[in-house]
Scaffold this active site. Structure first.
Site, PDB file in Angstrom:
ATOM      1  N   ASP A  65      40.453  28.796  -8.989  1.00 33.80           N
ATOM      2  CA  ASP A  65      40.183  28.197  -7.694  1.00 33.80           C
ATOM      3  C   ASP A  65      40.273  26.673  -7.772  1.00 33.80           C
ATOM      4  O   ASP A  65      39.828  26.067  -8.746  1.00 33.80           O
ATOM      5  CB  ASP A  65      38.758  28.602  -7.269  1.00 33.80           C
ATOM      6  N   GLU A  89      45.327  34.959 -26.493  1.00 34.20           N
ATOM      7  CA  GLU A  89      44.641  35.881 -27.427  1.00 34.20           C
ATOM      8  C   GLU A  89      44.516  37.273 -26.821  1.00 34.20           C
ATOM      9  O   GLU A  89      44.487  38.272 -27.523  1.00 34.20           O
ATOM     10  CB  GLU A  89      43.227  35.390 -27.726  1.00 34.20           C
TER      11      GLU A  89
HETATM   12  C1  GLC Z   1      39.508  27.610  -2.474  1.00 32.82           C
HETATM   13  C2  GLC Z   1      39.191  28.966  -1.905  1.00 32.82           C
HETATM   14  C3  GLC Z   1      38.400  28.782  -0.653  1.00 32.82           C
HETATM   15  C4  GLC Z   1      37.115  28.049  -1.002  1.00 32.82           C
HETATM   16  C5  GLC Z   1      37.401  26.747  -1.732  1.00 32.82           C
HETATM   17  C6  GLC Z   1      36.180  26.194  -2.372  1.00 32.82           C
HETATM   18  O1  GLC Z   1      40.323  26.871  -1.658  1.00 32.82           O
HETATM   19  O2  GLC Z   1      40.368  29.691  -1.704  1.00 32.82           O
HETATM   20  O3  GLC Z   1      38.121  29.979  -0.011  1.00 32.82           O
HETATM   21  O4  GLC Z   1      36.404  27.777   0.168  1.00 32.82           O
HETATM   22  O5  GLC Z   1      38.324  26.923  -2.774  1.00 32.82           O
HETATM   23  O6  GLC Z   1      35.823  26.942  -3.492  1.00 32.82           O
END
Ligand code: GLC
Length: 534
Positions: free
Chosen positions: A209, A251
């Site tokens: 993310d 790994e």
């Molecule tokens: C990313 C995710 C989103 C979230 C953001 C903060 O963009 O896809 O849904 O709100 O990160 O974690």
């Protein structure tokens, strides 16, 4: 499942179809109105029949769910609303038994304010070692009453919150999502352990993310408009983190997909060097309007930017953050832009659906892997959520002007004639479902050979069994204006008509699949696509 075919490589991820599950809204197994792992396990045969290679689960960990689970309080615990770790392990194994790999979502930029680290940091006070895991700073101004810098939030509003003890802390998203300090060795160590924790449990991959945000310019300087890169995105030191992650993934034979939103193609491609991430989401394609020239350029640019690092492209039309495809393509502006989302935008869903069907065949024929967001295979439109039921912080932080992202996160309709359309046993799930969604239900679409679901099932089956799909070269064919036509290997040809008039199909032996009816004279109508064997 169909047996693997000779054109597929061992590197499954280079041409996989990966289905994104938003667990809260996929299927509710325990009848409390919230989707859960029991619901997913019960619906695994559906995913196997659809023919996907892997499932990416948006975060399922312990979380106050302030930002839909992207506020993680503990990576090693499944949120009780979703189930237990033992269930997750069963789910991973059962899915694998059906030929479906699992990808988990790791959120390294920030944690929940309920994470033990942040709670300890609050308790320990200014200047403490506990606060060094985050970005705590005194404020500016005579009495420290001004934030330490002027960085804009990814969710509009400020990125700094002041505590009663006078310190400010940084959060690029909501105040409930404090940013971690990636210059601290404990932050790196913890995430490496978390990666191992999930790889040990049999996951095949990790979605990262906000992957370009982790490292900040240590001076935390003010944001200067036009600075490239800004001091909170894409700092060079970030690549060192991903090199160490890659060694861990190797790994276990695991793979990464990065959520990398970067306008600069060359800087984007750096994340995909052979010792870094395997893949990253193609947001240039996701945000591209339904327009011939723009699409063609985006496809060319994508392939050109991936080639030097030998990474496969990914093709994404939507996800849990953006307007659903059939809605976007049914509007005057068919691009996607967070800044311009508004309530009440006029939408022609028939037009959007026709285009989304054509776009499905386009994306599935391009070289690389494809991401499908749950409900995309049902042609679900963006739902209008009554304002008093909206939960997404993006809406609130915009001052109520941005509808937020709940409209694409509505619980799935499985059965036309059941409470909550078979999502669960409760009539009212956590987000309301529109009154006219029976027609999108899985059972109804399964019986209809012309449904979006039938199209996806056929397309995924062909993509698995016919040669020419997935990784490999693409050659554009000469066409009239407004037509995208390309050849893959083994005589596979894809034609998409984005012009105003029908177009003749190139010579071919077989028509494999069409996104809609051809005209009686055999020509391809506007907003329609075909796969041919030539
Ligand atoms: C990313 C995710 C989103 C979230 C953001 C903060 O963009 O896809 O849904 O709100 O990160 O974690």
């Amino acid at each position: 499942m169909a047996a693997p075919t000779p054109h597929r490589t061992d590197d499954w991820w280079r041409d996989a179809v990966i289905y994104q599950v938003y667990p809260r809204s996929f299927a509710d197994g325990d009848g409390d109105g919230t989707g859960d792992l029991a619901g997913v396990r019960a619906r695994l045969p559906y995913l196997a029949e659809l023919g996907v290679d892997a499932v990416w689960f948006t975060p399922w960990y312990l979380s106050p769910l302030v930002d839909g689970g992207y506020d993680v309080a503990d990576y090693r615990t499944i949120d009780p609303a979703f189930g237990t770790l033992a269930e997750a392990e069963k789910l991973i194994a059962e899915a694998r038994g059906l030929g479906i790999r699992t990808i988990v979502d790791i959120v390294p930029n920030h944690v929940s304010d309920q994470h033990p680290w942040f709670r300890a940091a609050l308790a320990a006070g200014p200047g403490s070692p506990e606060r060094e895991l985050f970005h705590f700073r005194p404020g500016r101004g005579e009495n420290g009453e001004l934030p330490p810098n002027d960085w804009p939030s990814q969710f509009s509003g400020t990125t700094w919150t002041r505590l009663p003890d006078g310190d400010w802390y940084l959060h690029l998203f909501t105040p409930e999502q404090p940013d971690l300090n990636w210059a601290h060795p404990a932050v790196r160590q913890e995430h490496e352990d978390v990666l191992r924790f999930w790889f040990e449990r049999g996951v095949a991959g990790v979605r990262i993310d906000s992957a370009a945000l982790l490292v900040k310019d240590p001076a935390l300087p003010d944001f200067v408009e036009g600075a490239d890169p800004p001091p909170f995105i894409d700092q060079d030191e970030i690549h060192d983190i991903y090199r160490s992650w890659r060694a861990i993934a190797d790994e276990y034979g695991g793979v990464f997909v990065g959520e990398v939103w970067l306008p600069d193609a060359e800087r984007f491609a750096r994340y995909l060097r052979p010792d870094e991430l395997h893949t990253a989401f193609n947001f240039t394609f996701l945000t591209c309007p339904w327009e011939h020239g723009r699409l063609r350029r985006t496809i060319d640019d994508t392939l050109a930017e991936h080639a030097p690092v030998e990474a496969p492209a990914t093709w994404v039309l939507c996800n849990h953050d953006v307007t659903r495809t059939v809605t976007r393509y049914g509007r005057a502006d068919t691009a996607f832009d967070f800044a311009s989302k508004r309530f009440g935008t006029p939408t022609d869903l028939d037009l959007g659906t026709r285009r989304a069907r054509a776009a499905a065949l386009l994306t599935l024929a391009l070289p690389g892997s494809v991401y499908l967001y749950q409900g995309e295979e049902l042609g679900l439109p963006e739902a209008d959520i009554p304002r008093d039921r909206i939960q997404d912080p993006m809406h609130f932080r915009s001052g109520g002007t941005d509808p937020g992202r709940d409209g694409c996160r509505v619980p799935l309709p499985w059965q036309a004639d059941a409470p909550s359309y078979g999502f669960g046993t409760q009539a009212e799930p956590w987000l309301p479902q529109p009154a006219d969604w029976a027609r999108y239900a899985v059972d109804r679409q399964s019986d209809d050979p012309d449904s979006m679901l039938a199209l996806y099932r056929r397309a995924l089956l062909l993509r698995r069994t016919e040669p020419g799909f997935g990784d490999g070269p693409l050659t554009w064919l000469p066409t009239e204006d407004g037509i995208l036509a390309f050849r893959r290997t083994h005589g596979l040809v894809c034609v998409v008509n984005l012009s105003d008039a029908p177009t003749a199909l190139p010579a071919h032996k077989r028509l494999l699949l069409a996104s809609g009816p051809l005209d009686p004279d055999g020509t391809l109508p506007t907003d329609t696509a075909v796969w041919l064997s030539a």
